[in-house]
Write an enzyme that holds these catalytic residues in place. Structure first.
Site, mmCIF file in Angstrom:
data_model
loop_
_atom_site.group_PDB
_atom_site.id
_atom_site.type_symbol
_atom_site.label_atom_id
_atom_site.label_comp_id
_atom_site.label_asym_id
_atom_site.label_seq_id
_atom_site.Cartn_x
_atom_site.Cartn_y
_atom_site.Cartn_z
ATOM 1 N N GLU A 1 -6.280 7.327 64.404
ATOM 2 C CA GLU A 1 -6.561 7.178 65.870
ATOM 3 C C GLU A 1 -7.453 5.799 66.134
ATOM 4 O O GLU A 1 -7.584 5.559 67.242
ATOM 5 C CB GLU A 1 -6.979 8.464 66.651
ATOM 6 C CG GLU A 1 -6.123 9.541 66.529
ATOM 7 C CD GLU A 1 -5.087 9.030 67.411
ATOM 8 O OE1 GLU A 1 -4.801 8.629 68.660
ATOM 9 O OE2 GLU A 1 -3.544 9.247 66.724
ATOM 10 N N ARG B 1 -2.756 -21.620 56.951
ATOM 11 C CA ARG B 1 -1.971 -22.797 57.057
ATOM 12 C C ARG B 1 -2.852 -23.730 57.913
ATOM 13 O O ARG B 1 -2.341 -25.025 57.874
ATOM 14 C CB ARG B 1 -0.806 -22.413 57.617
ATOM 15 C CG ARG B 1 -0.654 -21.821 59.303
ATOM 16 C CD ARG B 1 0.635 -21.355 59.513
ATOM 17 N NE ARG B 1 1.756 -22.210 59.306
ATOM 18 C CZ ARG B 1 2.078 -23.234 59.911
ATOM 19 N NH1 ARG B 1 1.499 -23.509 60.782
ATOM 20 N NH2 ARG B 1 3.346 -23.997 59.491
ATOM 21 N N ASP C 1 4.104 -27.574 65.358
ATOM 22 C CA ASP C 1 4.408 -26.144 65.636
ATOM 23 C C ASP C 1 4.344 -25.807 66.932
ATOM 24 O O ASP C 1 3.864 -26.366 67.977
ATOM 25 C CB ASP C 1 3.318 -25.323 64.697
ATOM 26 C CG ASP C 1 3.591 -25.349 63.421
ATOM 27 O OD1 ASP C 1 4.886 -25.543 62.831
ATOM 28 O OD2 ASP C 1 2.844 -24.934 62.380
#
Length: 279
Positions: A116, A154, A169
């Site tokens: 939880e 990256r 990107d």
């Protein structure tokens, strides 16, 4: 960059980081991964790391002391200051701007919850920020941690074969990426847009910009602030919309309009070849 992962399954994140761009970043010494299992710091014969929640209810909550000891061991393993990030559905949504910010840190400690969640007192005492990768629930924070590791790795200098790959990107300039094509030129599924075969770099850049604008407008309007676009961008987007309305939503759009836009002056006399935002 050093990333420490606090998890009951630290080897899972390490395995995810062993391939592709992230794996090569590790091989080049640009990224180092270290796992810490809070069960190693638990006491008793069963090395318990969880207990039932106060107030009742289903599930279990991760205990303070094993997690705290693991975090402190990770901090002590390297003198560089570390930012502790808890992967949690209650955290701020991860986006590319946050990824760039995280990539600028010398060290990160990623805390992965299970069951939880984690005792709130541990979060208040040891965690610098909480992050969520989306509005859904996972079995634990390990997959989310792997996402953070991949996105951050990256962006390390030298991680990608071509640094321009990261710049182009999706989300780097707030827009989605343009469509991409490769060989063969002709295929039963269709051809390559003529503009990409033209060799005219200005036309190609204009087409790509227009496609990014159009795709973002169509697919992710929540990212779009049309009022903040430059005059050139607004003209490209208007042409995209007009061609879309004429050709139909499934058809290729933007190639003719972009070609015309790069060779013709805007109505106010300004050049339209630039792709930067702002007037």
């Amino acid at each position: 960059m050093r990333i420490d992962v606090i998890s009951l399954f630290p080897e899972f994140v390490a395995q995810c980081a062993a391939f592709g761009v992230v794996g090569r970043a590790g091989e080049r010494g640009l990224l180092s991964m270290h796992g810490w299992n809070p069960r190693d710091y638990a006491e008793g014969n069963y090395r318990r790391v969880d207990e039932r929640p106060f107030g009742g209810g289903p599930g279990m909550v991760m205990l303070i002391d094993p997690l705290r000891a693991a975090i402190r061991a990770a901090r002590a393993a390297d003198p560089a200051p570390a930012r502790v990030v808890y992967l949690s559905p209650q955290g701020a949504r991860l986006d590319q701007a946050k990824v760039r910010e995280l990539a600028g840190h010398a060290r990160l400690i990623l805390l992965c919850g299970r069951y939880e969640g984690v005792d709130e007192r541990l979060i208040r005492a040891e965690v610098d920020e909480e992050l969520s990768i989306g509005d859904y629930v996972l079995s634990g924070g390990e997959l989310a941690a792997a996402v953070v590791v991949d996105a951050v790795a990256r962006l390390q200098d030298g991680a990608l074969g071509d640094a321009e790959s990261a710049v182009q990107d999706s989300f780097e300039d707030g827009l989605l990426d343009c469509p991409h094509y490769t060989r063969p030129v002709e295929h039963e599924l269709g051809g390559v847009p003529e503009v990409l075969m033209s060799g005219n770099h200005a036309r190609i850049a204009q087409w790509r910009r227009q496609q990014s604008l159009g795709r973002t407008w169509q697919r992710r309007p929540d990212l779009f602030d049309e009022a903040a676009l430059s005059k050139a961008d607004r003209k490209l987007l208007a042409a995209y919309r007009a061609e879309l309305a004429t050709a139909g939503e499934g058809a290729e759009t933007g190639s003719r309009a972009a070609s015309e836009a790069v060779s013709a002056p805007a109505a106010d006399g300004s050049a339209t070849g630039g792709a930067a935002r702002g007037d």
